[in-house]
Design a protein around this motif. Structure first.
Motif, PDB file in Angstrom:
ATOM      1  N   GLY A   3       0.801  -1.217   0.000  1.00  0.00           N
ATOM      2  CA  GLY A   3       0.000   0.000   0.000  1.00  0.00           C
ATOM      3  C   GLY A   3       0.825   1.253   0.000  1.00  0.00           C
ATOM      4  N   TRP A   4       0.110   2.357  -0.088  1.00  0.00           N
ATOM      5  CA  TRP A   4       0.721   3.679  -0.071  1.00  0.00           C
ATOM      6  C   TRP A   4       0.061   4.514   1.022  1.00  0.00           C
ATOM      7  N   TYR A   5       0.905   5.220   1.747  1.00  0.00           N
ATOM      8  CA  TYR A   5       0.474   6.200   2.737  1.00  0.00           C
ATOM      9  C   TYR A   5       1.175   7.505   2.406  1.00  0.00           C
TER      10      TYR A   5
ATOM     11  N   GLN B 115      -0.642  13.958  10.386  1.00  0.00           N
ATOM     12  CA  GLN B 115      -0.359  12.552  10.625  1.00  0.00           C
ATOM     13  C   GLN B 115      -0.297  11.804   9.304  1.00  0.00           C
ATOM     14  N   ARG B 116       0.403  10.674   9.331  1.00  0.00           N
ATOM     15  CA  ARG B 116       0.448   9.829   8.164  1.00  0.00           C
ATOM     16  C   ARG B 116      -0.957   9.310   7.875  1.00  0.00           C
TER      17      ARG B 116
ATOM     18  N   THR C  77       0.275  17.237  -1.894  1.00  0.00           N
ATOM     19  CA  THR C  77       1.681  17.402  -1.528  1.00  0.00           C
ATOM     20  C   THR C  77       1.978  16.693  -0.218  1.00  0.00           C
ATOM     21  N   ALA C  78       2.964  15.811  -0.245  1.00  0.00           N
ATOM     22  CA  ALA C  78       3.303  15.019   0.934  1.00  0.00           C
ATOM     23  C   ALA C  78       4.485  14.123   0.601  1.00  0.00           C
ATOM     24  N   VAL C  79       5.017  13.504   1.635  1.00  0.00           N
ATOM     25  CA  VAL C  79       5.939  12.395   1.434  1.00  0.00           C
ATOM     26  C   VAL C  79       5.092  11.134   1.341  1.00  0.00           C
ATOM     27  N   TYR C  80       5.309  10.379   0.280  1.00  0.00           N
ATOM     28  CA  TYR C  80       4.537   9.162   0.043  1.00  0.00           C
ATOM     29  C   TYR C  80       5.387   7.957   0.436  1.00  0.00           C
ATOM     30  N   TYR C  81       4.785   7.086   1.251  1.00  0.00           N
ATOM     31  CA  TYR C  81       5.476   5.915   1.765  1.00  0.00           C
ATOM     32  C   TYR C  81       4.816   4.645   1.229  1.00  0.00           C
TER      33      TYR C  81
ATOM     34  N   ARG D  69      -5.078   0.194   8.649  1.00  0.00           N
ATOM     35  CA  ARG D  69      -4.327   0.540   9.850  1.00  0.00           C
ATOM     36  C   ARG D  69      -2.833   0.451   9.596  1.00  0.00           C
ATOM     37  N   SER D  70      -2.162   1.599   9.681  1.00  0.00           N
ATOM     38  CA  SER D  70      -0.735   1.643   9.375  1.00  0.00           C
ATOM     39  C   SER D  70       0.092   0.821  10.359  1.00  0.00           C
ATOM     40  N   ASP D  71      -0.391   0.677  11.594  1.00  0.00           N
ATOM     41  CA  ASP D  71       0.392  -0.053  12.591  1.00  0.00           C
ATOM     42  C   ASP D  71       0.411  -1.555  12.335  1.00  0.00           C
ATOM     43  N   LEU D  72      -0.414  -2.024  11.405  1.00  0.00           N
ATOM     44  CA  LEU D  72      -0.437  -3.444  11.087  1.00  0.00           C
ATOM     45  C   LEU D  72       0.411  -3.803   9.876  1.00  0.00           C
ATOM     46  N   TYR D  73       1.052  -2.812   9.295  1.00  0.00           N
ATOM     47  CA  TYR D  73       1.988  -3.099   8.207  1.00  0.00           C
ATOM     48  C   TYR D  73       3.356  -3.409   8.798  1.00  0.00           C
TER      49      TYR D  73
END
Length: 121
Positions: free
Chosen positions: A35-37, A44-45, A90-94, A104-108
């Motif tokens: 995925g992408w965040y 926040q992310r 505009t952002a940093v893409y992760y 949920r980002s914490d599950l990656y």
């Protein structure tokens, strides 16, 4: 261990397009979801989009209809085609990779270093 490397960020005018790529290397066999965040300054992310190995996708409402996520399993690569870009994109893409299909980002389990996308006139 899995290593993720993003590329494709840059400066683009509003209404323009960019395509981000993320290549996974290492022990990628157990990865289901990629995925992408993104994270803008002072914010926040946030979730952008993700895709399973079989091609199921999910998008944040803010990008639905403008962004398309795709995946080439033979190359262990996930792409994010971004069209009709807006200033607020505009952002940093992760890039992220994991087992569970979740927002949920914490599950990656794995994260890339990020690539900057700047939308400006």
């Amino acid at each position: 261990q899995v290593h993720l490397v993003e590329s494709g960020g840059g400066l683009v005018q509003p209404g323009g397009s960019l395509r981000l790529s993320c290549v996974a290397s290492g022990s990628t066999g157990d990865l289901n979801t990629m995925g992408w965040y993104r994270q803008a300054p002072g914010r926040q992310r946030e979730f952008v989009a993700h895709i399973t190995g079989l091609g199921s996708t999910d998008y944040a409402d803010s990008v639905k209809g403008r962004f398309t996520i795709s995946r080439d399993n033979t190359k262990n690569t996930v792409y994010l085609q971004m069209n009709s870009l807006k200033l607020e994109d505009t952002a940093v893409y992760y890039c992220a990779a994991g087992v569970v299909f979740t927002r949920r980002s914490d599950l990656y389990d794995y994260w890339g270093q990020g690539t900057q996308v700047t939308v400006s006139s």
